[in-house]
Write a protein that holds these residues in place. Structure first.
Motif, mmCIF file in Angstrom:
data_model
loop_
_atom_site.group_PDB
_atom_site.id
_atom_site.type_symbol
_atom_site.label_atom_id
_atom_site.label_comp_id
_atom_site.label_asym_id
_atom_site.label_seq_id
_atom_site.Cartn_x
_atom_site.Cartn_y
_atom_site.Cartn_z
ATOM 1 N N GLU A 41 -55.352 19.153 -2.145
ATOM 2 C CA GLU A 41 -54.799 20.584 -2.147
ATOM 3 C C GLU A 41 -53.998 20.716 -0.908
ATOM 4 O OE1 GLU A 41 -57.717 23.415 -3.197
ATOM 5 O OE2 GLU A 41 -58.305 22.461 -5.129
ATOM 6 N N GLU A 42 -54.469 20.920 0.171
ATOM 7 C CA GLU A 42 -53.675 21.036 1.349
ATOM 8 C C GLU A 42 -52.469 20.121 1.807
ATOM 9 O OE1 GLU A 42 -57.440 22.561 4.253
ATOM 10 O OE2 GLU A 42 -56.885 20.333 4.210
ATOM 11 N N LEU A 43 -52.461 18.880 1.097
ATOM 12 C CA LEU A 43 -51.524 18.078 1.455
ATOM 13 C C LEU A 43 -50.335 17.861 0.185
ATOM 14 C CD1 LEU A 43 -53.142 14.783 2.789
ATOM 15 C CD2 LEU A 43 -51.678 16.431 4.152
ATOM 16 N N GLY A 44 -50.770 18.421 -0.980
ATOM 17 C CA GLY A 44 -50.101 18.549 -1.910
ATOM 18 C C GLY A 44 -49.598 17.125 -2.665
ATOM 19 N N VAL A 45 -50.832 16.271 -2.571
ATOM 20 C CA VAL A 45 -50.641 14.836 -3.120
ATOM 21 C C VAL A 45 -51.779 14.497 -3.566
ATOM 22 C CG1 VAL A 45 -48.771 14.094 -1.438
ATOM 23 C CG2 VAL A 45 -50.988 13.983 -0.825
ATOM 24 N N GLN A 46 -51.796 13.226 -4.592
ATOM 25 C CA GLN A 46 -52.792 12.904 -5.235
ATOM 26 C C GLN A 46 -53.542 11.420 -4.269
ATOM 27 O OE1 GLN A 46 -52.489 11.908 -9.272
ATOM 28 N NE2 GLN A 46 -54.743 11.011 -9.548
ATOM 29 N N LEU A 47 -54.434 11.818 -3.815
ATOM 30 C CA LEU A 47 -55.068 10.663 -2.837
ATOM 31 C C LEU A 47 -55.921 9.674 -3.847
ATOM 32 C CD1 LEU A 47 -56.239 12.849 -0.009
ATOM 33 C CD2 LEU A 47 -54.030 11.393 -0.100
ATOM 34 N N PHE A 48 -56.518 9.776 -4.973
ATOM 35 C CA PHE A 48 -57.336 9.286 -5.593
ATOM 36 C C PHE A 48 -57.094 9.314 -7.084
ATOM 37 C CE2 PHE A 48 -59.750 10.603 -1.831
ATOM 38 C CZ PHE A 48 -60.357 9.475 -1.322
ATOM 39 N N ASP A 49 -57.211 8.138 -7.734
ATOM 40 C CA ASP A 49 -57.012 7.811 -9.108
ATOM 41 C C ASP A 49 -58.310 7.993 -9.572
ATOM 42 O OD1 ASP A 49 -56.612 7.200 -11.622
ATOM 43 O OD2 ASP A 49 -55.713 5.191 -11.290
ATOM 44 N N ARG A 50 -58.626 9.336 -10.233
ATOM 45 C CA ARG A 50 -60.205 9.531 -10.798
ATOM 46 C C ARG A 50 -60.245 9.019 -12.062
ATOM 47 N NH1 ARG A 50 -58.926 13.542 -6.909
ATOM 48 N NH2 ARG A 50 -60.321 13.672 -5.396
ATOM 49 N N THR A 51 -59.201 8.335 -12.648
ATOM 50 C CA THR A 51 -59.400 7.917 -14.119
ATOM 51 C C THR A 51 -60.204 6.419 -13.982
ATOM 52 O OG1 THR A 51 -57.302 6.680 -14.025
ATOM 53 C CG2 THR A 51 -57.177 8.857 -14.963
ATOM 54 N N ARG A 52 -60.285 5.936 -12.627
ATOM 55 C CA ARG A 52 -60.914 4.672 -12.503
ATOM 56 C C ARG A 52 -62.364 5.064 -12.077
ATOM 57 N NH1 ARG A 52 -56.952 1.003 -9.374
ATOM 58 N NH2 ARG A 52 -58.569 -0.651 -9.709
ATOM 59 N N ARG A 53 -63.352 4.062 -12.264
ATOM 60 C CA ARG A 53 -64.680 4.295 -12.015
ATOM 61 C C ARG A 53 -65.069 2.970 -11.101
ATOM 62 N NH1 ARG A 53 -63.676 8.502 -12.527
ATOM 63 N NH2 ARG A 53 -64.543 10.171 -13.725
ATOM 64 N N THR A 58 -54.828 5.993 -4.289
ATOM 65 C CA THR A 58 -53.499 5.612 -4.805
ATOM 66 C C THR A 58 -52.755 5.064 -3.587
ATOM 67 O OG1 THR A 58 -52.814 7.895 -4.181
ATOM 68 C CG2 THR A 58 -53.742 7.615 -6.424
ATOM 69 N N PRO A 59 -51.631 4.437 -3.960
ATOM 70 C CA PRO A 59 -50.904 4.006 -2.812
ATOM 71 C C PRO A 59 -50.451 5.185 -1.755
ATOM 72 C CG PRO A 59 -50.015 3.171 -5.020
ATOM 73 C CD PRO A 59 -50.998 4.267 -5.212
ATOM 74 N N MET A 60 -50.167 6.424 -2.108
ATOM 75 C CA MET A 60 -50.013 7.438 -1.452
ATOM 76 C C MET A 60 -51.461 7.795 -0.419
ATOM 77 S SD MET A 60 -48.291 9.444 0.249
ATOM 78 C CE MET A 60 -46.832 9.653 -0.645
ATOM 79 N N GLY A 61 -52.460 7.541 -1.331
ATOM 80 C CA GLY A 61 -53.727 7.668 -0.365
ATOM 81 C C GLY A 61 -53.975 6.772 0.555
ATOM 82 N N ARG A 62 -53.548 5.706 0.450
ATOM 83 C CA ARG A 62 -53.515 4.536 1.279
ATOM 84 C C ARG A 62 -52.737 5.098 2.678
ATOM 85 N NH1 ARG A 62 -53.929 1.118 -3.334
ATOM 86 N NH2 ARG A 62 -51.739 0.579 -3.079
ATOM 87 N N ARG A 63 -51.637 5.446 2.024
ATOM 88 C CA ARG A 63 -50.486 5.692 3.214
ATOM 89 C C ARG A 63 -51.126 6.826 4.114
ATOM 90 N NH1 ARG A 63 -44.327 5.747 2.293
ATOM 91 N NH2 ARG A 63 -44.781 3.589 2.537
ATOM 92 N N VAL A 64 -51.641 7.878 3.421
ATOM 93 C CA VAL A 64 -52.313 8.964 4.085
ATOM 94 C C VAL A 64 -53.677 8.394 5.116
ATOM 95 C CG1 VAL A 64 -53.504 11.201 4.003
ATOM 96 C CG2 VAL A 64 -51.457 10.558 2.583
ATOM 97 N N ALA A 65 -54.458 7.403 4.492
ATOM 98 C CA ALA A 65 -55.530 7.000 5.198
ATOM 99 C C ALA A 65 -55.251 6.333 6.430
ATOM 100 C CB ALA A 65 -56.312 6.116 4.386
ATOM 101 N N ALA A 66 -53.970 5.445 6.370
ATOM 102 C CA ALA A 66 -53.313 4.747 7.575
ATOM 103 C C ALA A 66 -52.861 5.711 8.616
ATOM 104 C CB ALA A 66 -52.225 3.757 7.172
ATOM 105 N N GLU A 67 -52.135 6.849 8.141
ATOM 106 C CA GLU A 67 -51.625 7.745 9.022
ATOM 107 C C GLU A 67 -52.902 8.507 9.613
ATOM 108 O OE1 GLU A 67 -48.717 8.134 10.101
ATOM 109 O OE2 GLU A 67 -47.731 6.934 8.858
#
Length: 307
Positions: A41-53, A58-67
Motif C-alpha cells: 500500500e505504501e509503495l503503490g505496487v503489487q509485490l506478490f502474486d497471491r493467486t499462486r500457492r 512479482t517481477p516488481m517485487g523482486r526489483r523492490v527486494a533487490a533495491e
C-alpha cells in the motif's frame, strides 16, 4: 515505510516462503503477511502474486527486494558511523596473503576511501608466514593472513571463514574421491602456505594418499589445471568459484568441513594494536557490502523492462 518491513521482504525473497521467513525472523505468519500488505500500500505496487500457492514475488517485487538490500546496507553503515568515537588516521603498512588480496583488497581500499579518508595504506602481498614474520619484525603494521600456526607474539582478529572443498574436472563429475586419488593427479597448493598446511592435514587425517601430486603456487594455476582436466584439487570455495566458476565440480570434504580462517594479525601490545579494531571494521564493512551486492544480484528480476 520502515526498515523492518524491508528486512522481511528481503528474507522472503531469499527463502521463497512466508512460512520459513516468519520462522527465521521469529514472527507470526499473520504479522509477516500484514507487513507485506502495508508495504504494498505504501509503495503503490503489487509485490506478490497471491493467486499462486505459496505467494510468489512479482517481477516488481523482486526489483523492490533487490533495491531494499542496498537500503538496508546503507542504513547499517550509517548506524556504525554514528556509533564510532573516532576513525582510522595515519600511514599504515598492511600485508595481504595473495589469495585474499584479489578478493578483499579492492573492497577494503574502496571502503577506506570513504570511511577513513585520513588513513593512507602501503600494501604488499606474500605468503602468510612471510607476512607474519614482517609483522613481528615491525616492517608491517598488520597483515591479512591464514589463521593458525602464527607466532605467539601476534594477536589476531578474525575477518572471515571459508570452507575448503574438492574441485574436480567436469569429466570426473561422477567419480568418487577414492577414484580421483588413484586415477588422476592431485594438484596441491603449496604445502608451506597456510592453505597448503590445512590441505595436507586433511589428507593425513582422512588417510588419503594421492597416487600422483603436482605442487603449484597459484590458485589461478590450480584452477586452470582442474578446468583443463589435468587433475583435481582442494581449495577455499570462494577462490575456486572466482577463478573457475561453473567450469569445475565442487564437493564438500568427506568427513567434516575444514575452514580456512582469514585473520588480521598484528603485534600484541604493539603501537598498532589500538588501531587494529578500527582497521578490522573497515574489512567488516567491505565484506558486508560485497555480500549485500551478491545477494542483490541474485534477486535481480528476469524482466529488466518493468517500469
Amino acid at each position: 515505510m520502515n526498515l523492518r518491513s524491508l528486512e522481511t521482504l528481503v528474507e522472503i525473497a531469499e527463502q521463497g516462503s512466508f512460512i520459513r521467513s516468519a520462522e527465521r525472523l521469529n514472527m507470526t505468519l499473520s504479522t509477516v503477511s500484514m507487513q507485506m500488505k502495508v508495504l504494498e500500500e505504501e509503495l503503490g505496487v503489487q509485490l506478490f502474486d497471491r493467486t499462486r500457492r505459496p505467494p510468489q514475488l512479482t517481477p516488481m517485487g523482486r526489483r523492490v527486494a533487490a533495491e531494499a538490500v542496498g537500503v538496508l546496507s546503507a542504513s547499517a553503515r550509517l548506524q556504525r558511523a554514528c556509533t564510532r568515537s573516532d576513525s582510522l588516521a595515519g600511514n599504515f603498512r598492511i600485508g595481504f596473503v595473495l589469495t585474499s588480496s584479489i578478493r578483499l583488497l579492492p573492497g577494503f581500499l574502496a571502503r577506506a576511501r570513504v570511511a577513513a579518508r585520513e588513513a593512507h595504506f602501503a600494501v604488499e602481498t606474500g605468503l602468510s608466514d612471510e607476512l607474519a614474520g614482517k609483522v613481528v619484525a615491525g616492517t608491517l603494521d598488520a597483515a591479512v593472513v591464514t589463521g593458525g600456526d602464527l607466532p605467539r607474539t601476534l594477536d589476531t582478529r578474525t575477518l572471515t571463514r571459508e570452507e575448503l572443498v574438492y574441485c574436480l574436472p567436469k569429466a570426473a563429475a561422477n567419480w568418487s574421491i577414492a577414484d580421483c586419488m588413484s586415477e588422476m593427479p592431485f594438484i596441491h597448493f603449496m604445502a608451506k602456505t597456510g592453505i597448503g598446511r590445512l590441505i595436507a592435514r586433511h589428507l593425513e587425517a582422512a588417510h588419503l594418499t594421492p597416487k600422483t601430486v603436482i605442487v603449484l603456487d597459484s590458485v589461478e594455476a590450480v584452477s586452470e589445471c582442474v578446468r583443463a582436466g589435468v587433475g583435481f584439487s582442494i581449495l577455499p570455495e570462494p577462490d575456486i568459484r572466482r577463478a573457475a566458476g561453473d567450469d569445475v565440480v565442487l564437493r564438500s570434504l568427506l568427513d567434516q568441513p575444514v575452514m580456512r580462517e582469514l585473520v588480521l594479525a598484528y603485534q600484541a601490545g604493539g603501537p598498532f594494536s589500538e588501531n587494529a579494531e578500527r582497521l578490522a571494521v573497515l574489512f567488516d564493512d567491505a565484506l558486508a557490502e560485497k555480500e549485500m551486492l551478491n545477494r542483490s544480484r541474485q534477486m535481480v528480476p528476469e524482466d529488466e523492462n518493468i517500469k
